[in-house]
Design an enzyme around this catalytic site. Structure first.
Site, PDB file in Angstrom:
ATOM      1  N   HIS A 311       0.849  -1.199   0.000  1.00  0.00           N
ATOM      2  CA  HIS A 311       0.000   0.000   0.000  1.00  0.00           C
ATOM      3  C   HIS A 311       0.881   1.245   0.000  1.00  0.00           C
ATOM      4  O   HIS A 311       1.858   1.325   0.748  1.00  0.00           O
ATOM      5  CB  HIS A 311      -0.898  -0.007   1.247  1.00  0.00           C
ATOM      6  CG  HIS A 311      -1.671   1.262   1.452  1.00  0.00           C
ATOM      7  ND1 HIS A 311      -1.402   2.144   2.485  1.00  0.00           N
ATOM      8  CD2 HIS A 311      -2.689   1.814   0.755  1.00  0.00           C
ATOM      9  CE1 HIS A 311      -2.240   3.165   2.422  1.00  0.00           C
ATOM     10  NE2 HIS A 311      -3.024   2.998   1.381  1.00  0.00           N
ATOM     11  N   ASN A 312       0.538   2.208  -0.863  1.00  0.00           N
ATOM     12  CA  ASN A 312       1.317   3.461  -0.950  1.00  0.00           C
ATOM     13  C   ASN A 312       2.819   3.167  -0.914  1.00  0.00           C
ATOM     14  O   ASN A 312       3.562   3.670  -0.072  1.00  0.00           O
ATOM     15  CB  ASN A 312       0.933   4.422   0.183  1.00  0.00           C
ATOM     16  CG  ASN A 312      -0.451   5.021  -0.028  1.00  0.00           C
ATOM     17  OD1 ASN A 312      -1.097   4.785  -1.048  1.00  0.00           O
ATOM     18  ND2 ASN A 312      -0.914   5.798   0.936  1.00  0.00           N
ATOM     19  N   GLU A 341       1.828   0.055  -5.510  1.00  0.00           N
ATOM     20  CA  GLU A 341       0.868   1.122  -5.759  1.00  0.00           C
ATOM     21  C   GLU A 341       1.583   2.396  -6.198  1.00  0.00           C
ATOM     22  O   GLU A 341       2.639   2.751  -5.666  1.00  0.00           O
ATOM     23  CB  GLU A 341       0.041   1.395  -4.502  1.00  0.00           C
ATOM     24  CG  GLU A 341      -1.080   2.412  -4.736  1.00  0.00           C
ATOM     25  CD  GLU A 341      -1.984   2.573  -3.520  1.00  0.00           C
ATOM     26  OE1 GLU A 341      -3.017   3.242  -3.653  1.00  0.00           O
ATOM     27  OE2 GLU A 341      -1.642   2.043  -2.444  1.00  0.00           O
ATOM     28  N   ASP A 343       0.480   6.395  -6.869  1.00  0.00           N
ATOM     29  CA  ASP A 343      -0.491   7.500  -6.877  1.00  0.00           C
ATOM     30  C   ASP A 343       0.094   8.638  -7.707  1.00  0.00           C
ATOM     31  O   ASP A 343       1.103   9.230  -7.310  1.00  0.00           O
ATOM     32  CB  ASP A 343      -0.760   7.995  -5.456  1.00  0.00           C
ATOM     33  CG  ASP A 343      -1.532   6.975  -4.636  1.00  0.00           C
ATOM     34  OD1 ASP A 343      -2.404   6.325  -5.215  1.00  0.00           O
ATOM     35  OD2 ASP A 343      -1.251   6.830  -3.439  1.00  0.00           O
ATOM     36  N   HIS A 356       1.405  11.120  -1.835  1.00  0.00           N
ATOM     37  CA  HIS A 356       0.115  10.871  -1.197  1.00  0.00           C
ATOM     38  C   HIS A 356      -0.688  12.169  -1.245  1.00  0.00           C
ATOM     39  O   HIS A 356      -0.392  13.119  -0.512  1.00  0.00           O
ATOM     40  CB  HIS A 356       0.322  10.403   0.239  1.00  0.00           C
ATOM     41  CG  HIS A 356      -0.887   9.757   0.835  1.00  0.00           C
ATOM     42  ND1 HIS A 356      -1.074   9.622   2.187  1.00  0.00           N
ATOM     43  CD2 HIS A 356      -1.984   9.200   0.260  1.00  0.00           C
ATOM     44  CE1 HIS A 356      -2.219   9.016   2.423  1.00  0.00           C
ATOM     45  NE2 HIS A 356      -2.793   8.746   1.268  1.00  0.00           N
ATOM     46  N   GLU A 391      -3.196   4.677  -9.381  1.00  0.00           N
ATOM     47  CA  GLU A 391      -4.209   5.616  -8.911  1.00  0.00           C
ATOM     48  C   GLU A 391      -3.979   6.925  -9.662  1.00  0.00           C
ATOM     49  O   GLU A 391      -3.067   7.682  -9.355  1.00  0.00           O
ATOM     50  CB  GLU A 391      -4.086   5.824  -7.397  1.00  0.00           C
ATOM     51  CG  GLU A 391      -4.131   4.530  -6.583  1.00  0.00           C
ATOM     52  CD  GLU A 391      -5.461   3.822  -6.670  1.00  0.00           C
ATOM     53  OE1 GLU A 391      -6.458   4.491  -7.019  1.00  0.00           O
ATOM     54  OE2 GLU A 391      -5.517   2.618  -6.381  1.00  0.00           O
TER      55      GLU A 391
END
Length: 824
Positions: A311-312, A341, A343, A356, A391
């Site tokens: 995650h992230n 991931e 973003d 983030h 994302e």
């Protein structure tokens, strides 16, 4: 056992004459770099033991330890350092290098005064790292003893007095009666010099570590107490180790591997030293060595596997102000992660950036992330497919830049078309090696993509038949495209508290959605469409008045098998979604679904992928227990991999098997779309098991606090089981006072486990404290399915998953059929 008194005590033959190592022992001034603004000159020197590097503010100054060679994983060139590249205008990259450590310890970036000096340190360090990596069990023990001898020999005269031995015992976590310690010292001092040298210290150590519990076990099967014959060893393997039919062949193999004497191997007998060597080896480990390589069927659809997920991934600290770094991707991939991931947001100068969103976390370039992924995706632990969870929060223009970077930087690694010969009703298998799959929003369906690919193949032939170019009809209306669903992950868009209303079948295709504009944050109401290229000159004048699509077709086209869709209900997914579509769930949402509709969730995960991500409230990058989601078959349970602790121990424990490739085959009842399994209410045909764990003894446990010389641990062992709710439990032994060197417990813990296929066991050693929280010493976590029965050693790991060799606990494991006793 190697001599311990030679100085300089290089760890291996030939190393004492290596010119790079000799130069390192002289010491060298280098810049230690922490940031663009923090660059300090320090004097680094390889110590006489050849295994530790110390540093001081200046040559001859007061030095302190920097690192041990055993802590180093690899040496990187300056060109490969994110930090050093930022200083390229100030210092030539050829003068810099990076020391990468095991676990989560931050890298050490150094800049030498010349290219030649940098080369000497890089080559010397790599030589030592390679030597340590290739050490066998005995060589590691020799080095461990050499390290202790160096620490205990306070005046560095190559011998140890009784006073130094007493101090060493405290350093080694032993509280021993002075008279008994003196008797062992005098027995080992054969030269009667009132000091211990080399081999004398080795004999003292052997007396100190005599394993009476192993000796008794040996004598139970040995007719003469001196050796185990081949038949006696076969009996031990069959009766105690539960090796059954393979015991005769295995016995001969183990004698040849672990018996130290040539005569013993020739006569096919095993001495007590060979017996102990076997018990301490990987063959005597609790973790079944047959589960270490790839051993599972890897030809099933990807949704039939648990997938190691991050995650992230770009964050190496907290979720609000933490640093974003490509190092996060390198570390995740190094841990066997197969889903990372990214973003992506609009950045300055038309360059998409990764961070983030709506936080103070730092930003890194999207193209740098892709370059890192391309370099490390299949280099470290696994060549099985990597999933890039995208994302996307960018505007149209920067999405086009993203699409260009993805195709240019990832090249042939990126799967951009369907796999030939694959049935159109299931995902490809992990055998899609060396490929990167993009997970994200998509404007079209897979069926439309395949039809378009077939039309493209036929197009040249049609053009030849018609003898002219095919013109596009400027009045042809584009077919309506599926709408873009909002992403609900924290840090991007807020997740609704209640489940979204299921759209009706009539409004499904034409429904208007409200999405957030990434730049302004204002809601815009739009229907997703794609502009079709047209040769109508008037369209150029009107183009500015037509709203552009939220999703760029070029980026959409790169998503093949992993199309992100919003989840409404299991019924809606079954009726309207396809096997190649994937939904994401917050941890709270997923846990609630398991509680309310556990069996439906299991069936859903048998045909479609699910990804679960941590709550947005976990701003400290803490983790949830992934086992609570795996029991429902959720494949991609994303973890904050930068945070060590119980949750990551469970994650690492599950994925330790199957070659550490990042894919673990789910049990058959989690792969069946008609499964009756409910994670919270399991019913037959599950056959429960009774587990007996006899915790016998511990060996060379480390201190909780190395800075306190005279502090000695009071160790206890806690055995935890994580599985379905009914199976999740723990029990612990009493503590042993003032003995971390060779504590003895001899206590048996009993567990009843209903669904062992989903159980993960964690053995954790703690330092007893009257306060509620005991001090952590070490742990080892493994799946039930990889556990060996019999007398086994459990080799302990640190919080970061690094070996604490030779620290271990000795246990006896017995698994029986559960005859329906009440759960205790």
């Amino acid at each position: 056992m190697a001599s311990l008194q030679d100085t300089p005590a290089f760890p291996g033959p030939g190393l004492s004459t290596d010119q790079d190592l000799l130069l390192m022992q002289e010491g060298m001034m280098m810049r230690k770099v922490r940031s663009k603004n923090w660059k300090k000159l320090r004097h680094f020197r390889l110590q006489n033991d050849g295994m530790t590097v110390w540093h001081a503010r200046q040559a001859g100054g007061r030095a302190k330890p920097t690192f041990s060679i055993s802590d180093v994983e690899r040496i990187r060139l300056g060109h490969d350092s994110e930090l050093l590249r930022n200083l390229a205008e100030e210092f030539p990259l050829e003068q810099g290098f990076t020391i990468v450590f095991h676990g989560r310890r931050p890298n050490l970036d150094l800049i030498a005064n010349s290219v030649e000096e940098a080369q000497s340190w890089m080559q010397g360090l790599q030589l030592l790292v390679d030597f340590v990596t290739n050490m066998d069990q005995q060589e590691r023990l020799d080095q461990w003893l050499r390290d202790w001898f160096q620490r205990g020999d306070k005046n560095q005269d190559g011998r140890m007095s009784f006073q130094e031995v007493q101090r060493l015992l405290h350093l080694m976590n032993v509280e021993m009666d002075r008279e008994y310690a003196l008797s062992l010292f005098q027995a080992a001092d054969v030269s009667q010099s009132d000091t211990l040298e080399g081999e004398e210290f080795v004999q003292f150590y052997k007396a100190l570590t005599k394993r009476t519990e192993v000796q008794e076990l040996f004598e139970n099967f040995s007719s003469d107490g001196q050796k185990l014959t081949l038949l006696e060893f076969v009996d031990f393997l069959r009766e105690e180790q539960k090796e059954q039919d393979r015991a005769p062949d295995l016995a001969l193999e183990l004698i040849n591997r672990y018996e130290p004497s040539d005569s013993g191997r020739l006569r096919h007998v095993l001495s007590v030293d060979g017996f102990l060597s076997y018990l301490c080896s990987k063959d005597g480990s609790i973790f079944n060595p047959a589960c270490l390589p790839i051993y599972q069927d890897m030809t099933q659809p990807m949704n039939h596997y648990f997938i190691n997920s991050s995650h992230n991934t770009y964050l190496v600290a907290d979720q609000l102000c933490g640093q974003s770094s490509i190092e996060g991707y390198i570390r995740a991939l190094k841990r066997g992660c197969r889903c990372v991931e990214v973003d992506v947001w609009d950045g300055p100068s038309g360059e998409p950036v990764v961070y983030h969103g709506h936080t103070l976390t730092s930003r890194i370039l999207f193209k740098d992330v892709l370059a890192t992924v391309a370099q490390y995706a299949f280099q470290v632990t696994s060549d099985y497919p990597l999933i890039l969870s995208l994302e996307n929060h960018c505007t149209w223009e920067q999405q086009e830049t993203m699409a260009r970077y993805l195709t240019e930087i990832l090249g042939e690694q990126l799967l951009s078309t369907t796999v030939n010969g694959m049935p159109l009703n299931q995902l490809p298998s992990p055998e899609l090696r060396g490929k990167i799959l993009l997970k994200g929003k998509k404007l079209t369906t897979l069926e439309e993509d395949i039809e378009e690919e077939e039309n493209e193949e036929l197009q040249p032939e049609l053009e030849r038949e018609q003898g002219s170019e095919v013109e596009l009809d400027p009045f042809l209306e584009p077919e309506p495209e599926p709408e873009l669903e909002p992403e609900l992950e924290p840090g991007h868009e807020p997740e609704p508290e209640s489940e979204p209303q299921e759209p009706s079948s009539r409004s499904k295709d034409k429904q208007e959605k409200v999405v957030k504009c990434p730049l302004s944050g204002l809601p815009i109401c739009c229907q997703i469409m794609v502009q079709t290229p047209s040769f109508n000159p008037e369209s150029l004048l009107l183009s500015k008045q037509i709203a552009k699509p939220i999703l760029c077709p070029a980026l959409s086209a790169l998503v093949v098998y992993l199309k992100s869709v919003s989840f409404y209900s299991f019924t809606h997914s079954k009726e309207h979604y396809h096997f190649y579509e994937i939904s994401s769930f917050s941890e709270a949402k997923a846990k609630n679904l398991i509680k309310e509709a556990g069996n439906e969730f299991v069936q859903h995960n048998a045909w479609q992928l699910s990804r679960v991500y941590p709550s947005g409230l976990r701003t400290d990058s803490s983790n949830y227990n992934p086992q609570e989601l795996w029991i429902a078959g959720c494949q991609m349970v994303a973890m904050n991999m930068q945070t060590a602790g119980l949750a990551m121990d469970i994650c690492d424990g599950l994925f330790r098997q199957n070659g550490g490739c990042g894919y673990v085959l789910k049990p058959d009842f989690l792969r069946d779309t008609q499964s009756s399994f409910h994670p919270h209410r399991p019913i037959s045909p599950f056959q429960g098991k009774r587990l007996l764990v006899q915790v016998i003894s511990g060996q060379q446990l480390p201190k909780v606090d190395d800075t306190k010389e005279r502090s000695i641990v009071d160790p206890l062992v806690k055995v935890e089981i994580f599985g379905i709710r009914a199976d999740t439990t723990w029990k612990e032994t009493s503590y042993v006072e003032n003995n971390g060197f060779n504590p003895y417990w001899g206590q048996t813990l009993c567990f009843h486990v209903l669904v062992p296929e989903l159980a993960v066991l964690r053995f954790v050693v703690k330092d007893y404290n009257w306060r509620p929280r005991h001090g952590f010493i070490g742990q080892f976590t493994l799946p039930w399915t990889c556990m060996q029965q019999g007398y086994r050693h459990i080799h302990l790991l640190s919080r970061d998953g690094i070996s604490l060799h030779p620290a271990s606990i000795f246990v006896y494991i017995c698994i029986r059929e559960d005859l329906g006793q009440e759960k205790s």
